[in-house]
Design an enzyme around this catalytic site. Structure first.
Site, mmCIF file in Angstrom:
data_model
loop_
_atom_site.group_PDB
_atom_site.id
_atom_site.type_symbol
_atom_site.label_atom_id
_atom_site.label_comp_id
_atom_site.label_asym_id
_atom_site.label_seq_id
_atom_site.Cartn_x
_atom_site.Cartn_y
_atom_site.Cartn_z
ATOM 1 N N ALA A 65 -6.787 -0.771 -2.319
ATOM 2 C CA ALA A 65 -7.999 -1.246 -1.834
ATOM 3 C C ALA A 65 -7.771 -2.414 -0.959
ATOM 4 C CB ALA A 65 -8.802 -1.728 -3.067
ATOM 5 N N GLY A 109 -4.800 1.076 -5.600
ATOM 6 C CA GLY A 109 -5.543 2.278 -5.283
ATOM 7 C C GLY A 109 -4.962 3.419 -4.450
ATOM 8 N N GLU A 112 -3.469 5.385 -7.395
ATOM 9 C CA GLU A 112 -4.491 6.018 -8.218
ATOM 10 C C GLU A 112 -5.217 7.312 -7.101
ATOM 11 O OE1 GLU A 112 -6.320 2.144 -8.317
ATOM 12 O OE2 GLU A 112 -6.692 2.521 -10.490
ATOM 13 N N GLU A 132 -2.234 -4.822 -9.232
ATOM 14 C CA GLU A 132 -3.411 -5.240 -9.182
ATOM 15 C C GLU A 132 -3.581 -6.599 -10.127
ATOM 16 O OE1 GLU A 132 -3.353 -2.154 -9.709
ATOM 17 O OE2 GLU A 132 -4.855 -0.977 -8.746
HETATM 18 C C1 HXC Z 1 -5.588 -5.642 2.912
HETATM 19 C C2 HXC Z 1 -3.462 -5.347 3.537
HETATM 20 C C3 HXC Z 1 -3.219 -4.742 2.222
HETATM 21 C C4 HXC Z 1 -4.338 -4.633 1.321
HETATM 22 C C5 HXC Z 1 -1.451 -4.957 3.383
HETATM 23 N N1 HXC Z 1 -2.420 -5.415 4.132
HETATM 24 N N2 HXC Z 1 -1.933 -4.495 2.152
HETATM 25 N N3 HXC Z 1 -4.757 -5.769 3.869
HETATM 26 N N4 HXC Z 1 -5.460 -4.892 1.670
HETATM 27 N N5 HXC Z 1 -4.423 -3.934 0.274
HETATM 28 C C6 HXC Z 1 -2.174 -6.001 5.532
HETATM 29 C C7 HXC Z 1 -1.340 -7.447 5.433
HETATM 30 O O1 HXC Z 1 -2.420 -8.420 5.020
HETATM 31 C C8 HXC Z 1 -0.953 -7.542 6.811
HETATM 32 O O2 HXC Z 1 -2.015 -8.142 7.581
HETATM 33 C C9 HXC Z 1 -0.715 -6.126 7.303
HETATM 34 O O3 HXC Z 1 -1.438 -5.483 6.415
HETATM 35 C C10 HXC Z 1 0.965 -5.795 6.911
HETATM 36 O O4 HXC Z 1 1.318 -6.275 5.544
HETATM 37 P P1 HXC Z 1 2.726 -6.884 5.085
HETATM 38 O O5 HXC Z 1 2.635 -7.266 3.719
HETATM 39 O O6 HXC Z 1 3.172 -7.752 6.213
HETATM 40 O O7 HXC Z 1 3.552 -5.652 5.381
HETATM 41 P P2 HXC Z 1 4.804 -5.211 4.436
HETATM 42 O O8 HXC Z 1 5.761 -6.469 4.584
HETATM 43 O O9 HXC Z 1 5.517 -3.954 5.193
HETATM 44 O O10 HXC Z 1 4.556 -4.906 3.042
HETATM 45 C C11 HXC Z 1 3.848 -3.757 2.715
HETATM 46 C C12 HXC Z 1 3.083 -3.782 1.317
HETATM 47 C C13 HXC Z 1 2.346 -5.153 1.009
HETATM 48 C C14 HXC Z 1 4.159 -3.785 0.226
HETATM 49 C C15 HXC Z 1 2.378 -2.536 1.015
HETATM 50 O O11 HXC Z 1 1.536 -5.244 2.295
HETATM 51 C C16 HXC Z 1 1.672 -5.319 -0.140
HETATM 52 O O12 HXC Z 1 2.143 -5.565 -1.107
HETATM 53 N N6 HXC Z 1 0.394 -5.075 -0.224
HETATM 54 C C17 HXC Z 1 -0.417 -5.226 -1.154
HETATM 55 C C18 HXC Z 1 -0.356 -4.136 -2.276
HETATM 56 C C19 HXC Z 1 -1.271 -4.526 -3.342
HETATM 57 O O13 HXC Z 1 -1.394 -5.651 -4.033
HETATM 58 N N7 HXC Z 1 -2.355 -3.529 -3.829
HETATM 59 C C20 HXC Z 1 -3.153 -3.258 -4.713
HETATM 60 C C21 HXC Z 1 -4.595 -3.664 -3.926
HETATM 61 S S1 HXC Z 1 -5.949 -3.957 -5.416
HETATM 62 P P3 HXC Z 1 -1.943 -9.126 8.617
HETATM 63 O O14 HXC Z 1 -3.307 -9.500 9.195
HETATM 64 O O15 HXC Z 1 -1.247 -10.461 7.961
HETATM 65 O O16 HXC Z 1 -0.974 -8.475 9.762
HETATM 66 C C22 HXC Z 1 -6.461 -2.415 -5.662
HETATM 67 C C23 HXC Z 1 -7.359 -2.172 -6.483
HETATM 68 C C24 HXC Z 1 -7.812 -0.772 -6.715
HETATM 69 O O17 HXC Z 1 -5.719 -1.498 -4.874
HETATM 70 C C25 HXC Z 1 -9.085 -0.590 -7.185
HETATM 71 C C26 HXC Z 1 -9.517 0.705 -6.830
HETATM 72 C C27 HXC Z 1 -9.280 1.322 -5.418
#
Ligand code: HXC
Length: 258
Positions: A65, A109, A112, A132
């Site tokens: 998400a 997400g 999921e 999460e």
């Molecule tokens: C918003 C995101 C994002 C996310 C990455 N970005 N994931 N923005 N939401 N989930 C953005 C970063 O802020 C960054 O923006 C750009 O994408 C590149 O991200 P990096 O981290 O620099 O890229 P990389 O080093 O390639 O790493 C990729 C990654 C990492 C491993 C996927 O981005 C990551 O761990 N993302 C979060 C994963 C996460 O926690 N997911 C759970 C979300 S909660 P800028 O502006 O800085 O360039 C969830 C709840 C589910 O899913 C509920 C139901 C749907």
């Protein structure tokens, strides 16, 4: 229909839907989920589509998400709008088969969403996770429920509590994915599987999807009865007559979806 966060195309009776927000690692924001549910609905209604393949980029299926969007919200906001409720329901109601072709990260997400498809084919570089917990929330669209049914309590607890990622080999070993393929072969393999399904009777395909899903939604006894009655009902179709006749005549069946 022109979309901004996904790319939807039809090839050989297969709808190929690509998540396309590379700048945000395909994070599922409100616009992407709206466009995705719309594209799924369109594919489900379109007579020229017999199977759906959902994919991301080679590096990321979806990073979950959209955290930036969610971070602005409070409890009353998410509860009131029933965040992820309606759009996810729409995806769950799709009756045509959906194959998730996962390359790179499928997190939160994203994992999921992949699990919401009918089966997952992944690339060797795939990484699945429910991180999460690191954001101070729990999974919201199946990460504690579907994942537990698919891989068992031990691994589901491990992934949801520690936030660790599962690689492709572990995902296959655990039953999360049906096949692992070399990364460059992912889309050709998923499209070939979809085309194989497209050759079958669309009526039988729907019945298989409904029957297998019953295994996750009912008791074994009810599921077995549902399966047997569905099996019986297939005998009302022309495709059953054709399928069995073709076998006996040693030829390929010509299904007509009737
Ligand atoms: C918003 C995101 C994002 C996310 C990455 N970005 N994931 N923005 N939401 N989930 C953005 C970063 O802020 C960054 O923006 C750009 O994408 C590149 O991200 P990096 O981290 O620099 O890229 P990389 O080093 O390639 O790493 C990729 C990654 C990492 C491993 C996927 O981005 C990551 O761990 N993302 C979060 C994963 C996460 O926690 N997911 C759970 C979300 S909660 P800028 O502006 O800085 O360039 C969830 C709840 C589910 O899913 C509920 C139901 C749907």
């Amino acid at each position: 229909m022109a979309y901004e966060t996904i790319i939807a195309e039809i090839e050989d009776e297969v709808a190929l839907i690509r998540l396309n927000r590379p700048e945000a690692r395909n994070a599922l924001n409100d616009q992407l989920l709206s466009e995705l549910s719309e594209a799924f609905r369109d594919a489900d209604r379109n007579d020229k589509v017999r199977c759906i393949v959902l994919t991301g980029s080679e590096k990321v299926f979806a990073a979950g998400a959209d955290i930036k969007e969610m971070s602005q919200k409070g409890f009353v906001d998410v509860y009131d709008e029933d965040l992820f409720g309606e759009k996810i329901e729409t995806i769950q109601r799709i009756r045509k088969p959906i194959i998730a072709a996962v390359s790179g990260y499928a997190l939160g997400g994203g994992c999921e969403l992949a699990m919401m498809s009918d089966f997952i084919i992944c690339a060797e570089n795939a990484k699945f996770g429910q991180p999460e917990i690191n954001l101070g929330v729990v999974a919201g669209i199946g990460g504690t429920q579907r994942l537990t049914r698919f891989v068992g309590k031990a691994k589901a607890m491990d992934m949801n509590l520690t936030g660790r990622f599962m690689d492709a080999a572990e995902a296959e070993r655990s039953g999360l994915v049906s096949r692992v393929v070399p990364t460059p072969k992912l889309i050709p393999e998923a499209m070939a599987a979809a085309r194989k399904i497209a050759e079958k009777s669309a009526v039988t395909v729907k019945a298989v999807k409904e029957s297998v899903n019953r295994a996750y939604e009912t008791t074994l006894r009810e599921g077995l009865l549902f399966e047997r009655r569905t099996f019986h009902s297939m005998f009302a179709t022309e495709d059953q007559t054709e399928g069995m006749a073709a076998f006996m005549e040693k030829r390929e069946p010509q299904f007509r979806d009737k």
